[in-house]
Design a protein around this motif. Structure first.
Motif, PDB file in Angstrom:
ATOM      1  N   CYS A 199      -0.283   1.156   4.954  1.00 49.02           N
ATOM      2  CA  CYS A 199      -0.634  -0.258   4.810  1.00 49.02           C
ATOM      3  C   CYS A 199      -1.935  -0.500   5.588  1.00 49.02           C
ATOM      4  O   CYS A 199      -2.020  -0.173   6.776  1.00 49.02           O
ATOM      5  CB  CYS A 199       0.493  -1.124   5.375  1.00 49.02           C
ATOM      6  N   CYS A 202      -1.443  -3.152   8.799  1.00 48.73           N
ATOM      7  CA  CYS A 202      -0.831  -2.805  10.090  1.00 48.73           C
ATOM      8  C   CYS A 202      -0.947  -1.310  10.368  1.00 48.73           C
ATOM      9  O   CYS A 202      -0.580  -0.856  11.452  1.00 48.73           O
ATOM     10  CB  CYS A 202       0.634  -3.238  10.113  1.00 48.73           C
ATOM     11  N   CYS A 223       4.988  -5.039   2.713  1.00 51.40           N
ATOM     12  CA  CYS A 223       5.009  -3.991   3.732  1.00 51.40           C
ATOM     13  C   CYS A 223       6.268  -4.141   4.585  1.00 51.40           C
ATOM     14  O   CYS A 223       6.555  -5.230   5.070  1.00 51.40           O
ATOM     15  CB  CYS A 223       3.760  -4.089   4.598  1.00 51.40           C
ATOM     16  N   CYS A 226       4.757  -5.172   8.325  1.00 53.39           N
ATOM     17  CA  CYS A 226       4.060  -6.431   8.626  1.00 53.39           C
ATOM     18  C   CYS A 226       4.356  -7.527   7.599  1.00 53.39           C
ATOM     19  O   CYS A 226       3.869  -8.642   7.741  1.00 53.39           O
ATOM     20  CB  CYS A 226       2.553  -6.202   8.758  1.00 53.39           C
TER      21      CYS A 226
END
Ligand SMILES: [Zn+2]
Length: 238
Positions: A199, A202, A223, A226
């Motif tokens: 991701c 994050c 995600c 996050c």
């Protein structure tokens, strides 16, 4: 969903651009102020040198007046030559005159020194003034550049806001709301790309199966770390 995600992705990019434009806009007054300060400093430097020059000129005039006084004293003493009656008086007068001449000659030396300093300073000042003209031109050019960037920023802002308006009408309200909530909670980023199974919001890995699904851009996937909406932008190779 694929289309919706695409629109959302475009909206996210526009929102980030708008944020950048806003931040840049806030910098302009500071940059302008810095230029003003630079200009003031240049002026002050010149002003200080001019003041120093004035002081030296004043000193020179004062010393010249002193010298004239000493010359007057010499003339008066020489005038008394005709009045002396004894050799002793004559010798005393001669040494008095010598002493005055000594003072006068020291004053002359001082005057020459001050005049040298004045010459030096005048040369320096002329050079500085020339440099200042060049510096001020540079400062003015920088000011103009900032103004151009301001105009450009305003135009970009307007254009992107118009596109944003269109996008917000095309994006489903539920999705738009989710995006806004995420954006608010996650430093202005609600949709984020995934690259190398990571991701990009994050930088935590997403599970391999999820990564495969994200690459299809067919479903709303968030995600696990996050919570941001994940988007497949391609692997950056094309
Ligand atoms: Zn994440």
């Amino acid at each position: 969903m694929r289309e919706q995600l695409g629109l959302l992705w475009e909206l996210q990019k526009i929102d980030l651009d708008l944020k950048n434009i806003k931040e840049e806009r806030e910098q302009f007054p500071k940059e302008m102020k810095k230029l003003d300060e630079k200009q003031n400093m240049e002026n002050e430097k010149i002003q200080k040198e001019k003041e120093k020059l004035e002081l030296l000129e004043k000193e020179r005039r004062q010393r010249e007046r002193n010298l004239n006084l000493e010359h007057d004293k010499i003339k008066r003493a020489e005038g008394r030559m005709f009045e002396v009656k004894t050799n002793k008086e004559y010798q005393a007068l001669l040494s008095e005159i010598d002493a005055i001449k000594e003072v006068a000659s020291r004053e002359e030396e001082e005057i020459l020194q001050v005049m040298d300093e004045i010459d030096e300073l005048k040369k320096d000042l002329a050079k500085r003034e020339k440099e200042m003209v060049a510096d001020l031109e540079k400062i003015e050019a920088e000011r103009k550049k900032i103004q151009e960037r301001m105009v450009q920023g305003d135009a970009d802002w307007k254009r992107k806001m118009q596109r944003r308006e269109i996008l917000t009408k095309q994006i489903e309200s539920k999705l738009f709301k989710l995006y806004n909530t995420l954006k608010e909670k996650r430093q202005g980023i609600g949709v984020v790309s995934v690259r190398n199974e990571t991701c990009q919001g994050c930088f935590v890995n997403v599970p391999p199966q999820m990564f495969i699904e994200v690459q299809r851009n067919n479903a709303l996937i968030r995600c696990p770390n996050c919570n941001r909406i994940l988007y497949w932008e391609g692997d950056g190779k094309n």
